[in-house]
Motif scaffolding. Structure first.
Motif, PDB file in Angstrom:
ATOM      1  N   GLU A 146      99.710  57.612 -24.111  1.00 28.63           N
ATOM      2  CA  GLU A 146      99.049  56.883 -25.193  1.00 28.63           C
ATOM      3  C   GLU A 146      97.727  57.558 -25.515  1.00 28.63           C
ATOM      4  N   LEU A 147      97.415  57.700 -26.803  1.00 26.51           N
ATOM      5  CA  LEU A 147      96.136  58.249 -27.239  1.00 26.51           C
ATOM      6  C   LEU A 147      95.232  57.124 -27.711  1.00 26.51           C
ATOM      7  N   ALA A 148      93.957  57.189 -27.327  1.00 24.73           N
ATOM      8  CA  ALA A 148      92.951  56.224 -27.787  1.00 24.73           C
ATOM      9  C   ALA A 148      91.594  56.913 -27.816  1.00 24.73           C
ATOM     10  N   ASN A 149      90.947  56.900 -28.966  1.00 28.17           N
ATOM     11  CA  ASN A 149      89.624  57.513 -29.129  1.00 28.17           C
ATOM     12  C   ASN A 149      89.600  58.971 -28.685  1.00 28.17           C
ATOM     13  N   GLY A 150      90.682  59.679 -28.888  1.00 27.92           N
ATOM     14  CA  GLY A 150      90.761  61.090 -28.525  1.00 27.92           C
ATOM     15  C   GLY A 150      91.140  61.349 -27.082  1.00 27.92           C
ATOM     16  N   ASP A 151      91.146  60.326 -26.236  1.00 30.15           N
ATOM     17  CA  ASP A 151      91.531  60.475 -24.833  1.00 30.15           C
ATOM     18  C   ASP A 151      93.025  60.189 -24.681  1.00 30.15           C
ATOM     19  N   LEU A 152      93.662  60.903 -23.766  1.00 29.77           N
ATOM     20  CA  LEU A 152      95.075  60.694 -23.487  1.00 29.77           C
ATOM     21  C   LEU A 152      95.212  59.905 -22.189  1.00 29.77           C
ATOM     22  N   TYR A 153      95.902  58.770 -22.244  1.00 29.59           N
ATOM     23  CA  TYR A 153      96.145  57.929 -21.066  1.00 29.59           C
ATOM     24  C   TYR A 153      97.612  58.067 -20.670  1.00 29.59           C
ATOM     25  N   PHE A 154      97.887  57.936 -19.369  1.00 29.62           N
ATOM     26  CA  PHE A 154      99.267  58.005 -18.907  1.00 29.62           C
ATOM     27  C   PHE A 154      99.395  57.338 -17.543  1.00 29.62           C
ATOM     28  N   LEU A 155     100.626  56.950 -17.209  1.00 28.25           N
ATOM     29  CA  LEU A 155     100.918  56.420 -15.877  1.00 28.25           C
ATOM     30  C   LEU A 155     101.219  57.589 -14.949  1.00 28.25           C
ATOM     31  N   HIS A 156     100.681  57.502 -13.739  1.00 27.15           N
ATOM     32  CA  HIS A 156     100.922  58.515 -12.722  1.00 27.15           C
ATOM     33  C   HIS A 156     101.528  57.814 -11.512  1.00 27.15           C
ATOM     34  N   ASP A 157     102.689  58.262 -11.102  1.00 28.16           N
ATOM     35  CA  ASP A 157     103.345  57.730  -9.908  1.00 28.16           C
ATOM     36  C   ASP A 157     103.657  56.242 -10.021  1.00 28.16           C
ATOM     37  N   GLY A 158     103.644  55.711 -11.249  1.00 27.34           N
ATOM     38  CA  GLY A 158     103.940  54.295 -11.460  1.00 27.34           C
ATOM     39  C   GLY A 158     102.902  53.340 -10.900  1.00 27.34           C
ATOM     40  N   ARG A 159     101.792  53.865 -10.339  1.00 24.25           N
ATOM     41  CA  ARG A 159     100.782  52.992  -9.736  1.00 24.25           C
ATOM     42  C   ARG A 159      99.382  53.203 -10.293  1.00 24.25           C
ATOM     43  N   GLU A 160      99.170  54.302 -10.980  1.00 17.74           N
ATOM     44  CA  GLU A 160      97.829  54.616 -11.463  1.00 17.74           C
ATOM     45  C   GLU A 160      97.840  54.845 -12.970  1.00 17.74           C
ATOM     46  N   ILE A 161      96.771  54.410 -13.618  1.00 19.57           N
ATOM     47  CA  ILE A 161      96.525  54.779 -15.006  1.00 19.57           C
ATOM     48  C   ILE A 161      95.504  55.905 -14.960  1.00 19.57           C
ATOM     49  N   ARG A 162      95.854  57.014 -15.571  1.00 20.36           N
ATOM     50  CA  ARG A 162      94.947  58.155 -15.594  1.00 20.36           C
ATOM     51  C   ARG A 162      94.595  58.512 -17.033  1.00 20.36           C
ATOM     52  N   GLY A 167      89.104  66.997 -25.198  1.00 22.68           N
ATOM     53  CA  GLY A 167      88.507  68.311 -25.048  1.00 22.68           C
ATOM     54  C   GLY A 167      88.412  68.818 -23.621  1.00 22.68           C
ATOM     55  N   ILE A 168      88.879  68.038 -22.656  1.00 17.87           N
ATOM     56  CA  ILE A 168      88.798  68.430 -21.250  1.00 17.87           C
ATOM     57  C   ILE A 168      90.208  68.441 -20.677  1.00 17.87           C
ATOM     58  N   ARG A 169      90.528  69.427 -19.857  1.00 15.94           N
ATOM     59  CA  ARG A 169      91.866  69.504 -19.274  1.00 15.94           C
ATOM     60  C   ARG A 169      91.877  69.010 -17.834  1.00 15.94           C
ATOM     61  N   SER A 170      91.029  68.106 -17.503  1.00 16.57           N
ATOM     62  CA  SER A 170      91.064  67.518 -16.165  1.00 16.57           C
ATOM     63  C   SER A 170      91.458  66.061 -16.302  1.00 16.57           C
ATOM     64  N   ARG A 171      91.854  65.465 -15.210  1.00 19.15           N
ATOM     65  CA  ARG A 171      92.294  64.070 -15.248  1.00 19.15           C
ATOM     66  C   ARG A 171      91.384  63.223 -14.383  1.00 19.15           C
ATOM     67  N   GLU A 172      91.263  61.983 -14.765  1.00 22.11           N
ATOM     68  CA  GLU A 172      90.497  61.035 -13.966  1.00 22.11           C
ATOM     69  C   GLU A 172      91.278  59.735 -13.859  1.00 22.11           C
ATOM     70  N   THR A 173      91.149  59.066 -12.738  1.00 26.29           N
ATOM     71  CA  THR A 173      91.858  57.824 -12.498  1.00 26.29           C
ATOM     72  C   THR A 173      91.047  56.669 -13.096  1.00 26.29           C
ATOM     73  N   VAL A 174      91.714  55.844 -13.903  1.00 26.74           N
ATOM     74  CA  VAL A 174      91.074  54.702 -14.543  1.00 26.74           C
ATOM     75  C   VAL A 174      91.358  53.427 -13.747  1.00 26.74           C
ATOM     76  N   PHE A 175      92.588  53.317 -13.207  1.00 24.06           N
ATOM     77  CA  PHE A 175      92.998  52.112 -12.483  1.00 24.06           C
ATOM     78  C   PHE A 175      94.058  52.488 -11.459  1.00 24.06           C
ATOM     79  N   THR A 176      93.970  51.879 -10.259  1.00 21.51           N
ATOM     80  CA  THR A 176      94.987  52.059  -9.238  1.00 21.51           C
ATOM     81  C   THR A 176      95.457  50.689  -8.761  1.00 21.51           C
ATOM     82  N   ALA A 177      96.774  50.490  -8.771  1.00 15.01           N
ATOM     83  CA  ALA A 177      97.335  49.234  -8.247  1.00 15.01           C
ATOM     84  C   ALA A 177      97.315  49.284  -6.734  1.00 15.01           C
ATOM     85  N   SER A 178      96.905  48.190  -6.119  1.00  6.83           N
ATOM     86  CA  SER A 178      96.833  48.186  -4.654  1.00  6.83           C
ATOM     87  C   SER A 178      98.131  47.740  -4.043  1.00  6.83           C
TER      88      SER A 178
END
Length: 178
Positions: A146-162, A167-178
């Motif tokens: 999903e794109l929002a405000n130029g940032d690309l969001y995606f699910l990683h491993d079904g447990r994290e939103i990244r 403009g940056i090719r690195s990823r950061e974790t936004v949310f992790t399910a416990s």
């Protein structure tokens, strides 16, 4: 989850075109009705495809884009039935399982859980040059792009939103399910 059959493509494409304003689109060259897309024209789209089914699809104001399993990314204008190639098949044999468009001529896609899983990857491809702009690897089943405000969001491993910031090719974790 398995690839879509041609019959499934007909129904999904009909629903997709209707959701994208298919009724207000000009009729295709063979319709003769002048009232927009008809199911018969959607069947024409499906009959021109090779076997293997469709792995994903996305649309903008001009085209419906769809990836054929084991093949290239195809496109068809909302007002036409002629299918052309938008992007060649990935040389690494990755199918496009999740796709989104940014409105500036770039397609973001992942090989997703079904298309490679671990290690998964996300790519940004230019539709005008038909080349990849960047490739982010080492992901586990990237999905639901999903794109929002130029940032690309995606699910990683079904447990994290990244997020991949604009403009940056690195990823950061936004949310992790416990």
């Amino acid at each position: 989850m398995r690839a879509l059959t041609s019959a499934s493509l007909c129904l999904l494409t009909a629903a997709f075109l209707a959701a994208c304003g298919g009724d207000s689109s000009p009729a295709g060259p063979d319709s003769g009705s002048g009232s927009g897309w008809t199911l018969g024209e959607v069947e024409i789209l499906a009959s021109g495809m090779s076997g293997g089914g469709v792995t994903s699809m996305v649309a903008d104001s001009a085209y419906l884009y769809f990836n054929v399993y084991g093949g290239p990314l195809r496109k068809v204008a909302h007002s036409d039935t002629i299918i052309t190639t938008a992007l060649p098949h990935d040389p690494g044999y990755n199918d496009r399982y999740d796709m989104c468009l940014d409105g500036a001529g770039f397609l973001y896609w992942s090989n997703g859980l079904l298309g490679g899983g671990d290690p998964g990857q996300i790519r940004k491809s230019s539709l005008s040059t038909q080349l990849d702009v960047w490739n982010l690897e080492g992901l586990n089943g990237p999905a639901d792009l999903e794109l929002a405000n130029g940032d690309l969001y995606f699910l990683h491993d079904g447990r994290e939103i990244r997020r991949i910031p604009s403009g940056i090719r690195s990823r950061e974790t936004v949310f992790t399910a416990s």
